[in-house]
Write an enzyme that holds these catalytic residues in place. Structure first.
Site, mmCIF file in Angstrom:
data_model
loop_
_atom_site.group_PDB
_atom_site.id
_atom_site.type_symbol
_atom_site.label_atom_id
_atom_site.label_comp_id
_atom_site.label_asym_id
_atom_site.label_seq_id
_atom_site.Cartn_x
_atom_site.Cartn_y
_atom_site.Cartn_z
ATOM 1 N N LYS A 20 0.845 -1.196 0.000
ATOM 2 C CA LYS A 20 0.000 0.000 0.000
ATOM 3 C C LYS A 20 0.879 1.245 0.000
ATOM 4 O O LYS A 20 1.917 1.286 0.675
ATOM 5 C CB LYS A 20 -0.926 -0.018 1.219
ATOM 6 C CG LYS A 20 -1.977 1.097 1.219
ATOM 7 C CD LYS A 20 -2.916 0.972 2.413
ATOM 8 C CE LYS A 20 -3.957 2.084 2.442
ATOM 9 N NZ LYS A 20 -4.878 1.975 3.593
ATOM 10 N N SER A 75 -9.806 2.273 2.877
ATOM 11 C CA SER A 75 -8.909 2.979 1.989
ATOM 12 C C SER A 75 -7.944 2.060 1.233
ATOM 13 O O SER A 75 -7.308 2.484 0.268
ATOM 14 C CB SER A 75 -8.085 3.984 2.806
ATOM 15 O OG SER A 75 -7.247 3.330 3.753
ATOM 16 N N SER A 134 -10.218 -0.237 6.977
ATOM 17 C CA SER A 134 -9.623 -0.020 5.659
ATOM 18 C C SER A 134 -8.957 -1.231 5.025
ATOM 19 O O SER A 134 -8.579 -1.174 3.868
ATOM 20 C CB SER A 134 -8.613 1.129 5.721
ATOM 21 O OG SER A 134 -9.264 2.365 5.860
#
Length: 488
Positions: A76, A152, A176
């Site tokens: 990420k 997210s 997330s």
């Protein structure tokens, strides 16, 4: 059949038997990315030349050791990678091309000889539930590209679902990892707060953030967490608690397991399709000898407001470091230093980030601190106490990960409160600090995945994995693949 339809353990055996090479795996990853990522937009930055070079180096080694030896994975984009662009999906950091160090989790993955293929898309600075807040092209759901992948860590979940990589790392502040895992039909684990080092994670809300793995199977997920978990002196919130063998825990059955099902998690607002999928999952557990009872988490109704006050307050402080002086966007239209700070932040941050900074600054301001921030901290303690009480009597808590399957792109962007409500079932877990996982448990009539959330006691990820694995092995949901670009 794609190589990525095999588990990490199966691919390890193929490498050992010289049926495949690491270069084969890495080339397959990039081939798939080039084939479908123009639809999915899971990746922001690729590192193809270096990844292939590392693959060839690994193939030359006689000693092919490492729990993740040769396995292609994605990181990420809020997890720092030395020499590889790290943007947090924000235009503010668009030119942050050469970080000086690797996050602890990245160092641990490299020690086990994994191959990082690139950095994954996300909501800007991890603030969002749909990946539509990315400062770049928003990620799409591989099961239906008209729908969001969740956020997210939308890129982390979409990349695994699309068969672009074997595993990814995400971060989970209020859901997330678990929410996009549910939307994309993959496995996503948020470990206990403190189980995994946050050193090198760009902070959103420091008392809530936690890094975790996203995979196609529970076994692969357990394997990755074994690598990244553990105490780190570089992170003062890292817990000095022994890390067990999570893969060994999978061998135990769930006979006699006591499951708690909060009535609040199946209340109004949760779609009928999701409720039905959860009730069917509970029947599967009953057939394996587990028992379940309805319980109450009475303060969970306050979790959403509590979370957004606390997380925004922490974000307000954490993002103060982004000022345009040392790195990131610097406004060229400023009259003086103070004006440069203001304009750099105004021009560099997206709307959602600015909204949360303003909310947090307000909550921390003189005259409002006691009324909002301090009160929210007290409610957080009540929410934690609810979980403590239930987990004294039961082994795990089970319910849906999200109230509905994935919604359409653009459907909720005009109403922030409606968007925030998507995390209503995941946020309490972060506030309490306990571990939680999302695994596939069915599909909607539109063919969109539904996620089952399993929550455990502090530092008892083993029981969470055991519970998840038993269900996974008794069902076929995890074997289904999205039909994307002539998908596997």
């Amino acid at each position: 059949m794609s190589l990525f339809d095999y588990t990490i353990k199966e691919l390890e055996e193929k490498l050992h038997n010289k049926e495949i090479t690491v270069e084969d795996l890495v080339k397959e990853s990039y081939q798939r990315i080039h084939e479908v990522d123009q639809e999915v937009h899971a990746f922001l930055t690729l590192d193809e030349e270096k990844a292939l070079e590392k693959a060839r180096e690994l193939d030359q080694l006689e000693d092919k050791t490492g729990i993740l030896f040769g396995m292609p994975g994605g990181i990420k984009d809020n997890i720092v990678t030395k020499g590889l662009r790290t943007t947090c999906a924000s235009q503010f950091l668009d030119n942050f091309n050469d970080p000086l160090y690797d996050a602890t989790v990245v160092q641990k993955l490299q020690k086990e000889n994994m191959v990082a293929v690139g950095k994954l898309n996300m909501d800007e600075f991890a603030m969002g539930s749909s990946n539509e807040n990315s400062g770049y092209e928003p990620t799409r759901n591989p099961w239906n590209t008209e729908h969001v992948p969740g956020g997210s860590s939308g890129g982390s979940a979409a990349a695994v679902a699309a068969g672009e990589v074997l595993f990814t790392l995400g971060s989970d502040t209020g859901g997330s990892i678990r929410q996009p895992a549910a939307f994309c039909g993959v496995v996503g684990m948020k470990p206990t707060y403190g189980r995994v080092s946050r050193f090198g994670l760009v902070a959103f809300a420091s008392s809530l953030d936690q890094i975790g793995p996203v995979t196609r199977t529970v076994e692969d997920n357990a394997r990755v967490l074994e690598v990244i978990a553990g105490h780190d002196q570089m992170d003062t919130t890292s817990a000095n608690v022994e890390v067990p063998s999570y893969t060994e825990a999978l061998k135990q059955d769930v006979k006699g397991l006591k499951i708690a099902v909060p009535k609040e998690y199946l209340a109004e607002g949760v779609s009928k399709e999701v409720k039905d999928a959860i009730l069917e999952a509970l029947k599967v557990y009953e057939s394996m000898g587990a028992t379940w009872e309805e319980v109450s988490l009475p303060h969970s109704k306050y979790a959403l407001a509590t979370y957004y006050l606390l997380s925004s307050s922490e974000a307000s402080a954490n993002l103060a470091r982004f000022d345009g002086v040392r790195y990131g966007v610097r406004s060229e239209n400023a009259d003086n230093m103070i004006d440069m700070f203001k304009k750099s932040r105004s021009e560099g941050f997206g709307e959602e980030v600015k909204r949360r900074i303003m909310l947090g600054t307000f909550a921390l301001s003189s005259g409002y601190y006691d009324a909002y921030y301090k009160k929210a901290q007290k409610v957080r303690t009540l929410i934690k106490n609810d979980f403590d009480k239930i987990l004294e009597e039961y082994d795990v808590i089970v319910g849906p990960t999200t109230p509905t399957p994935a919604f359409k792109v653009g459907e909720k962007t005009s109403d922030p409160l409606t968007m925030y409500a998507n995390d209503i079932l995941t946020i309490p877990v972060n506030l309490a600090g306990v571990p939680g996982i999302s695994i596939p448990c069915g599909f909607s009539t539109e063919g969109l995945p539904i996620g089952l959330q399993i929550i455990g006691n502090y530092f008892d990820e083993s029981t969470v994995y055991r519970t998840a694995y038993a269900y996974e092995q008794a069902t076929e949901h995890h074997k289904k693949r999205p039909q994307l670009g002539g998908a596997k």
